[in-house]
Design an enzyme around this catalytic site. Structure first.
Site, PDB file in Angstrom:
ATOM      1  N   HIS A   1      -9.745  -2.948   9.716  1.00 54.55           N
ATOM      2  CA  HIS A   1      -9.532  -2.896   8.262  1.00 54.55           C
ATOM      3  C   HIS A   1      -9.954  -4.182   7.559  1.00 54.55           C
ATOM      4  CE1 HIS A   1      -7.649   0.843   7.270  1.00 54.55           C
ATOM      5  NE2 HIS A   1      -6.595   0.676   8.028  1.00 54.55           N
TER       6      HIS A   1
ATOM      7  N   GLU B   1      -9.216   4.575   6.305  1.00 57.55           N
ATOM      8  CA  GLU B   1      -8.423   4.968   7.471  1.00 57.55           C
ATOM      9  C   GLU B   1      -9.229   5.681   8.554  1.00 57.55           C
ATOM     10  OE1 GLU B   1      -5.853   3.587   7.879  1.00 57.55           O
ATOM     11  OE2 GLU B   1      -5.079   3.057   5.921  1.00 57.55           O
TER      12      GLU B   1
ATOM     13  N   ALA C   1       1.962  -0.457  11.018  1.00 56.72           N
ATOM     14  CA  ALA C   1       1.416  -1.773  10.712  1.00 56.72           C
ATOM     15  C   ALA C   1       0.665  -1.694   9.389  1.00 56.72           C
ATOM     16  CB  ALA C   1       0.466  -2.230  11.813  1.00 56.72           C
ATOM     17  N   MET C   2       0.422  -2.858   8.781  1.00 61.18           N
ATOM     18  CA  MET C   2      -0.272  -2.891   7.490  1.00 61.18           C
ATOM     19  C   MET C   2      -1.266  -4.047   7.476  1.00 61.18           C
ATOM     20  SD  MET C   2      -0.799  -1.792   4.453  1.00 61.18           S
ATOM     21  CE  MET C   2      -1.966  -2.607   3.358  1.00 61.18           C
ATOM     22  N   GLU C   3      -2.490  -3.726   7.022  1.00 62.23           N
ATOM     23  CA  GLU C   3      -3.618  -4.647   7.198  1.00 62.23           C
ATOM     24  C   GLU C   3      -3.763  -5.733   6.145  1.00 62.23           C
ATOM     25  OE1 GLU C   3      -3.898  -1.361   6.414  1.00 62.23           O
ATOM     26  OE2 GLU C   3      -5.399  -1.029   4.853  1.00 62.23           O
ATOM     27  N   ASN C   4      -2.687  -6.155   5.476  1.00 59.64           N
ATOM     28  CA  ASN C   4      -2.813  -7.206   4.453  1.00 59.64           C
ATOM     29  C   ASN C   4      -3.803  -8.266   4.914  1.00 59.64           C
ATOM     30  OD1 ASN C   4      -0.353  -6.046   3.257  1.00 59.64           O
ATOM     31  ND2 ASN C   4       0.654  -6.995   5.008  1.00 59.64           N
TER      32      ASN C   4
ATOM     33  N   HIS D   1      -6.979  -1.319  15.150  1.00 60.37           N
ATOM     34  CA  HIS D   1      -7.043  -0.585  13.881  1.00 60.37           C
ATOM     35  C   HIS D   1      -6.935  -1.559  12.695  1.00 60.37           C
ATOM     36  CE1 HIS D   1      -6.097   3.024  11.333  1.00 60.37           C
ATOM     37  NE2 HIS D   1      -5.525   2.090  10.593  1.00 60.37           N
ATOM     38  N   GLU D   2      -5.928  -2.400  12.728  1.00 63.60           N
ATOM     39  CA  GLU D   2      -5.687  -3.291  11.585  1.00 63.60           C
ATOM     40  C   GLU D   2      -6.782  -4.342  11.443  1.00 63.60           C
ATOM     41  OE1 GLU D   2      -3.643  -2.210   9.607  1.00 63.60           O
ATOM     42  OE2 GLU D   2      -2.521  -0.870  10.911  1.00 63.60           O
TER      43      GLU D   2
ATOM     44  N   GLU E   1       0.846  -1.191   0.000  1.00 60.52           N
ATOM     45  CA  GLU E   1       0.000   0.000   0.000  1.00 60.52           C
ATOM     46  C   GLU E   1       0.885   1.246   0.000  1.00 60.52           C
ATOM     47  OE1 GLU E   1      -2.508   0.868   3.401  1.00 60.52           O
ATOM     48  OE2 GLU E   1      -4.034   1.716   2.094  1.00 60.52           O
TER      49      GLU E   1
HETATM   50 ZN   LIG Z   1      -5.029   1.927   8.595  1.00 62.09          ZN
END
Ligand SMILES: [Zn+2]
Length: 1013
Positions: A455, A474, A417-420, A451-452, A282
């Site tokens: 998502h 977001e 962090a990243m919500e893959n 948060h993640e 992303e």
């Molecule tokens: Zn986010």
């Protein structure tokens, strides 16, 4: 995604100057070898700096590379003349040929012909608008020398879309590269002669195409690097309704930045260097790992296969279904095909050494992965993720759709962090919690997980159609993160953090450089810049405001469930959300949700509501709260404001709250004449600022001075934030600000104290950067006196509640920073105890930063701290040590630190923005950091994408507390010299606007400060 540092306090300071014509790199230095004098220091101190940046010496080639420009477009001058669009200009008229005109025309034609030849024969690709003729039928797969690229837009054509991808990737850690094999099944929607998709830095070695059940044949791949696009052109039209398959083989280097398929390394507990490869796609980086339609609305299903050496393991979005031994000795892990359609930016895979702890939650296997030696630190994340997964399943009434959910702590990761989907990646600090960790550290970890996980529904299941509506991802995830934790883990006191975040979002949104929540974006930098507090915190704040204004607590939830169900697996824009919420709002008192909320998402900024009262009549007026008031252009902005209020007769309980909808320029409400005061925006759930007028403020200030507890702590914090904001606007005098602050000596709650400290520290640091030494000393005494009693009451031993920790860390960090003797002595004693105990005594987590920061002021202890930092394994403690190291005011050490952060050997480059932020808190640090940023700008934008949160943070840290004309000139001059390497960034506009604003405030208030402090 959540950005690292979104939970941290705003950087507290600012500074600086410069005159650079070249960009030498900062040398790697030993702290003891340096005697570095910043070139700008004299300018800064005197505030007399002149800037004479020579902008002729731009490094055009590197800037072109950064922007993905092809070789032919190397300089801006060449770009103008070699623009492919030149070919499409109508020929100039030469219809009345005098001899002179004929010569001119002939010359002109010769030039045009030459330019056309040059265009055709220059290396690299060329492109033109649709409809230009193909020049040849070359069949090489990547030789695009003389082909015309068949597409001239940033967004892809929609005539063809992908149905599925079959990806096989083979990373090679010896050569730090990988090979890929991608098969894309596509469906044709409109007749077309081209396929256009994304690819960046992939060396495509073979490409074949198959239509329906026909034979596959080789095809030529054209590439247009500036837009990271590739294309295949066909002589015959592909027809609507047909399916086709494009197969691509390619090689590429593993990325050495933090995006795409990137390599990373860390040192394990035995001192061995370990390597791994992970992905961060992303917003625009899936194209660096595999050719794809890399826009969020091109959803498809994915199957991933990873070839790896025996000693590694691989993870992807889906569970592994089998492992096969290949002829070359590699193992092939094959992952199940995704069961739901998803956007390319959510695809993920990781190759390395990780160990899981797992648990079954509602038939989903939840696992937390860490490097093996940190497995003991995963329990808290596993328990929290499990609770939150159950909460969201229940809240949304839609079960998490995949079979497994992995949360992985990556040792080297830029974002928070990243919500893959199914494979969420984290920084170790935002996932791992040690046995000694404090409630504040747990709050951080729980927030990021919440948060993640949100998502997985908002973003993954229902996705914004384009990045202009990033807030749908977001803003929602941010709102759900606070909302879910208030229910699931109320002991984390998450409300204080959410309120502070909303104040900071207002500060940014009060600038002219801000943008509407929903904003058109058309370049990679603009896409990056959407990842800011407007999309996240303002997005969350307007959802809170809406929810708080709807009658009943289930209406908002019902609308959300309806929205998620209706658009499950699809893409949406902002109107779709408001329409879903409007449908469930059955009340006739409430204004139409869609009409109300459009006023908050389609225009930037927020309203200032001014109150004036005559007896029982209270008139409310709204206008755009714009700090740098070139107000004329925004005077027509109008919002539908759900104004809430309480009065002295009932002010604390939720039932006291009354609602008045202000949907015109002004409106009138009635209160009993006996009412002494009104407080608007109950608990600050609305996104607006209130001016109570002279009498209104007077009545509130009187009430607070008698008994501050007549208002909730959120309301008290809201008054503090509002009065400082109005002071910046010039609506109230600084004396009035001080009158309100008088009550602070009786204040004991976290939220108002932290807000007051933040505002006063900001003024202190601005004075310090102006070198107003007399006022600096008096401001210091003022702050220490105001909070003296409360600070003295704070303990230095383990504390159990989050709000106690938040309160004392803010008070003690300020006191120690201002060198209050008792504070620094306590901190030094704690540090000695820690060193002497040989690892048996732990400093409470919330006090580590202040203790390490005090220790770092001594050269010897700084060295000890650096050694400890290098051997520390627990990331949270390591971060606190780094903050301590970066708080040094010793010039050579600062130079060394900045340089080390850029090199990435001792201090990971992922932490450089945070180091710069801390360094900038001191006067000296800001001098050096500003020099460093200017001299290393090219390297910074190679390491961190242009416009990214990291770059936004660096610019803000270095400029947000400057307040003189010469500083303004210097900052403006530097950034304008960058041209396409940064001058157009929104954060640069924000920086310049902020300096002007500070300057105006200082000029207006210096006499008051002199008189009243
Ligand atoms: Zn986010």
């Amino acid at each position: 995604m959540i950005e690292n540092s979104m939970f941290e306090e705003e950087p507290d300071i600012v500074d600086l100057a410069k005159d650079s014509t070249s960009y030498p790199t900062f040398p790697a230095l030993d702290p003891e070898e340096v005697a570095y004098e910043p070139r700008s220091s004299r300018l800064l101190v005197r505030g007399l700096g002149e800037n004479d940046v020579d902008d002729d010496e731009e490094d055009c080639e590197s800037s072109a590379r950064l922007l993905g420009m092809s070789f032919m477009n190397r300089s801006s001058a060449q770009r103008t003349h070699s623009s492919p669009y030149v070919r499409q200009l109508p020929p100039r008229s030469c219809s009345l040929p005098s001899a002179r005109t004929t010569i001119v025309c002939v010359l002109f034609l010769v030039i045009v012909a030459s330019m056309t030849m040059v265009l055709y024969f220059l290396p690299g690709c060329t492109f033109t608008k649709m409809g230009c003729p193909k020049s040849n039928n070359k069949t090489s797969t990547n030789g695009t020398d003389s082909e015309l690229f068949p597409w001239a837009e940033f967004r892809l054509p929609r005539s063809i879309s992908p149905l599925s991808y079959d990806l096989t990737l083979t990373p090679d850690f010896n050569n730090m590269d990988f090979t890929g094999h991608t098969v894309i099944n596509m469906s044709v929607h409109h007749n077309t002669k081209r396929i256009v998709l994304h690819s960046e830095n992939l060396n495509i070695t073979k490409a074949t195409f198959r239509l329906g059940n026909g034979e596959a044949s080789d095809v030529t791949i054209l590439e247009y690097k500036p837009r990271q696009q590739i294309a295949v052109k066909f002589s015959k039209e592909l027809k609507a309704g047909q399916n086709c398959v494009l197969t691509l083989d390619y090689t590429a280097d593993l990325s050495h930045t933090y995006d795409g398929f990137y390599n990373s390394s860390y040192t394990d507990q035995d001192g061995n260097k370990r390597v791994l490869a992970a992905t961060q796609f992303e917003p625009l980086y899936a194209r660096k790992a595999f050719p794809c339609f890399d826009e969020p609305s091109f959803k498809a299903i994915f199957q991933v296969k990873i070839n790896r050496k025996l000693e590694y393991m691989a993870l992807s979005n889906m569970p592994k279904v089998k492992t096969t031994l290949l002829a070359n000795g590699f193992m092939q892990d094959e992952f199940a095909m995704t069961t739901v359609k998803m956007s390319t930016y959510l695809v993920a895979f990781i190759v390395g050494n990780f160990t899981p702890t797992s648990k079954n939650v509602s038939d989903i296997l939840v696992s937390v992965y860490s490097v093996p030696e940190k497995r003991d630190h995963t329990d808290y994340a596993l328990a929290t993720a499990s609770k939150l997964l159950e909460f969201y399943n229940d809240f949304f009434e839609i079960n998490y759709p995949l079979q497994k959910l992995d949360l992985v702590g990556i040792p080297d990761f830029l974002a928070g962090a990243m919500e893959n989907w199914g494979l969420i990646t984290f920084r170790e600090t935002t996932l791992l919690v040690g046995t000694q960790s404090s409630p504040l550290e747990k709050q951080l970890v729980a927030s990021v997980i919440a948060h993640e996980l949100a998502h997985q529904w908002f973003g993954n299941l229902v996705t914004m159609s384009w990045w202009s509506d990033l807030w749908l991802n977001e803003g929602f995830a941010t709102y759900m993160q606070y909302m879910s934790l208030q229910t699931v883990l109320p002991q984390l006191d998450i409300g204080n953090l959410f309120l502070a975040m909303r104040f900071r979002a207002m500060d940014k949104d009060a600038l002219n450089s801000s943008h509407a929540v929903s904003t058109e974006v058309n370049t990679p930098e603009q896409v990056q810049e959407m990842f800011d507090s407007v999309s996240y915190e303002k997005g969350a704040a307007i959802l809170l405001m809406l929810n708080a204004s709807l009658p009943g607590d289930q209406q908002f939830r019902k609308g959300i469930i309806q929205y998620l169900k209706q658009f499950s697996g699809l893409n949406t824009d902002t109107d779709d959300l408001w329409n879903s919420l409007t449908k469930v709002d059955l009340s006739n008192q409430h204004p139409n949700v869609s009409e109300m909320m459009k006023s908050w998402t389609s225009q930037k900024g927020f309203p200032l509501v001014t109150l004036s009262r005559k007896g029982d009549q209270v008139t409310l007026t709204q206008e755009h709260f714009l700090l740098t008031s070139d107000n004329a252009s925004h005077s027509s902005s109008m919002w539908t404001v759900p104004v809430t209020y309480v009065t002295d007769s009932c002010s604390l309980a939720p039932d006291c709250r009354q609602l008045f909808t202000l949907s015109a320029k002004s409106g009138t409400l009635k209160v009993p004449e006996s009412v002494k005061w009104l407080k608007l925006n109950y608990r600050n759930t609305g996104f607006y600022i209130v001016d109570y007028g002279h009498d209104g403020w007077g009545a509130l200030i009187d009430a607070m001075s008698i008994n501050a507890k007549v208002l909730t702590q959120e309301d008290r914090a809201s008054l503090i934030h509002n009065i400082f904001s109005l002071s910046k606007l010039g609506r109230v005098s600084f004396r009035q600000v001080l009158s309100l602050l008088n009550y602070m000596s009786n204040e004991t709650e976290t939220t108002p104290v932290r807000e007051a400290l933040l505002q006063l520290n900001n003024i202190y640091h601005q004075l310090n950067k102006r070198y107003e030494q007399g006022l600096v000393t008096r401001m210091k005494s003022f702050i220490l006196n105001l909070f003296g009693v409360l600070t003295a009451e704070q303990t230095w031993t383990k504390a159990d509640s989050v709000s106690t920790q938040e309160l004392r860390s803010a008070l003690l960090e300020t006191a120690c920073y201002l060198e209050e003797n008792n504070c620094t002595q306590q901190a030094k004693a704690l540090f000695r105890h820690y060193i002497d105990s040989n690892g048996t005594f732990q400093i409470p987590g919330d006090l580590q930063r202040v203790v390490f920061s005090v220790a770092a002021q001594s050269t010897d202890d700084w060295g000890t701290l650096l050694t400890m930092y290098q051997y520390a394994t627990y990331d949270s403690e390591k971060q606190n040590m780094l903050q301590g190291l970066a708080s040094t005011r010793h010039s050579p050490t600062i130079v060394w630190l900045l340089s080390a952060g850029l090199n990435g050997n001792i201090i990971p480059t992922q932490d450089l923005p945070s180091v710069i932020s801390t360094v900038c808190r001191s006067f000296t640090g800001n001098l050096f950091a500003w020099d460093f940023i200017q001299e290393n700008w090219n390297q910074l934008i190679e390491k961190f994408p242009m416009g990214s949160f990291a770059i936004q943070r660096i610019i803000k840290a270095a400029t947000s507390q400057l307040s003189t004309q010469s500083h303004f000139n210097q900052v403006q001059s530097f950034f304008s010299s960058l041209r396409e390497r940064g001058s157009q960034l929104r954060s640069v506009q924000e920086a310049l606007e902020t300096i002007q604003l500070n300057q105006r405030w200082m000029e207006r208030n210096l006499p008051s400060l002199d008189k009243w402090l």
